[in-house]
Design a protein around this motif. Sequence first.
Motif, mmCIF file in Angstrom:
data_model
loop_
_atom_site.group_PDB
_atom_site.id
_atom_site.type_symbol
_atom_site.label_atom_id
_atom_site.label_comp_id
_atom_site.label_asym_id
_atom_site.label_seq_id
_atom_site.Cartn_x
_atom_site.Cartn_y
_atom_site.Cartn_z
ATOM 1 N N THR A 1 -1.774 12.086 4.675
ATOM 2 C CA THR A 1 -0.878 12.064 3.520
ATOM 3 C C THR A 1 -1.003 13.384 2.774
ATOM 4 N N GLU B 1 2.149 3.177 -2.151
ATOM 5 C CA GLU B 1 1.763 4.261 -3.054
ATOM 6 C C GLU B 1 0.611 5.094 -2.498
ATOM 7 N N GLU B 2 -0.121 4.536 -1.531
ATOM 8 C CA GLU B 2 -1.232 5.283 -0.943
ATOM 9 C C GLU B 2 -0.757 6.372 0.008
ATOM 10 N N ARG C 1 -2.265 13.736 -0.095
ATOM 11 C CA ARG C 1 -3.581 13.758 -0.746
ATOM 12 C C ARG C 1 -4.746 13.784 0.240
ATOM 13 N N HIS C 2 -4.558 13.199 1.407
ATOM 14 C CA HIS C 2 -5.609 13.171 2.428
ATOM 15 C C HIS C 2 -5.022 13.696 3.734
ATOM 16 N N LEU D 1 -6.392 3.802 5.233
ATOM 17 C CA LEU D 1 -5.795 3.171 4.066
ATOM 18 C C LEU D 1 -6.813 2.213 3.468
ATOM 19 N N SER D 2 -6.587 1.788 2.233
ATOM 20 C CA SER D 2 -7.500 0.836 1.604
ATOM 21 C C SER D 2 -7.569 -0.431 2.459
ATOM 22 N N LYS E 1 0.820 -1.214 0.000
ATOM 23 C CA LYS E 1 0.000 0.000 0.000
ATOM 24 C C LYS E 1 0.857 1.270 0.000
#
Length: 528
Positions: free
Chosen positions: A344, A210-211, A346-347, A357-358, A208
């Motif tokens: 992150t 890349e997240e 982005r978030h 996370l996913s 994960k």
Amino acid sequence: MRPLPANCSMYAALLENISGSTVRTAISFYGKKYSFGQVFGLIDTLADNLAADFGIKKGDTVTLCMPNSPAALLCFYAANKLGAAVNLVHPFIPPETLRESVRRTGSKLLLVYDVYRCGKFDFGVPTLVSDSAHYMGVAAKVYYRCTQKRTAFGEPFEKYLKHRGSPHQEAAQFAAGEAAVYLASGGTTGEPKIIAHDNAVFNRLCAKAEEFLSEPVERYTALYNVLPIFHGFGLCINMHMCMLMRRTNIMCIRFDAKMSARQIVRGKANILTGVPTMYRKLLGEKAFTEADLSNIRDVYVGGDSVPQTLIDEFNAALERGGSSARMYVGYGLTETVTVCLVNTLRHHRENSIGYPLSGTRVKIYKEGKELPAGEVGEIYLDSDQFMLGYLGEEHSPFVEIDGVRWLKTGDYGWLDEDGFLYFKQRIKNMIKVSGVPVYPSEIEAAALSVPGVRRACAVGIPDAVKGQVVRLFVEAPGQDTAACRAAILEACRRSLIAYAVPKEICFEERLPLNLIGKIDRKKLEERA
């Protein structure tokens, strides 16, 4: 990045190079570098020798009582290759406690490091001792051996890194749900537990990356690794992710602000991970604050309450050093290996402890009822990073709701409308003043907003009228205590309900810290 099979062991996974990286250096350790080819060769040789000399095989357990060092990494993957579980314990753990951990996990072999304070203690299993200096460059090796006194006795570990013609061992296959790692934890209730994890959760979390990384994976070459491998983040993100993605692991055997600052800058580390104490000390080192920091791309902090003032100061230092990176806060438990929510690029939401996370969902419950956004209750998690369970215990922190298994974390918090999580307090640390819930983390945050306050810890003390009142322990070196006390009270009255304002403020020269650098709340509660 290439996906990995669900039943892939960590040893098998690290051979895959899931990112396609061409970085050659696997480990950088105090002036000496090891290529991935060298590391893989040493792991295979060690696995052959451990099987031949100690009979380590599938289903066995090996205990590592080690700081971050090449020896720890080599032994971890060698055991994993053989199908053995690895029990990871703190390198400062008392010998009696270590022996009990060895017994509980049924370990057949123990590895300790040279300056572990155990003397000729009998652990009941064969004990190997690693010479930390063996892996260092010449200058560091000489300095280490002149300043560090060997205190552990046992058979030299490094002799098993030499090829002796032992039969070549094929990589073992783990069954689905079979334990590969044991990690110590306080559990969701604060009671000592040994948590079992399989291979899949480690491989899945690393995939994960890349997240949570701010830039494309190919722009990263090195990570500075100060978090120890007995910690889920240190083991999974720092060590295993570097191996899986073929990035350089700049290993730090023990955090020293001046030395670490130099290692970060000289090693051109792209990722920093640590606890608040580490970053606060780095801000006091000119070797860091006046250096070129342009190689740093991401900074992650967790493991303790993180005052916004620290985040702001560290971000300012990064900017002055030419880095576009920012410090991000995350949240996780050993029951989920490590981080499962994180801020992150982005978030990101200020003061939150992260966005899922996913594979992870969050709900807030109170008295069996799910709460809407904005209301405070216990944090429940549904994640693909769950532990197998607590070793040898029937107690489970899981609860089934509408056919879904949720982890009751023992933490209080709330969600905003966009799904960002905000932390309130460990439930067991909550204080009730006249029956009103009071959150130590909020009191500590108010105290830490006062200039000069380095550390703060709020605990409840008995009161005949109110049941409990708040006693605040403060570390504020060089400050006038009367003026500092007044400023803390003003900050608390301004931002907290009246029940949360400290009844007593005790100034300490130094607050006690536990083995991983957090304030030892239990010791302060005992004094209260």
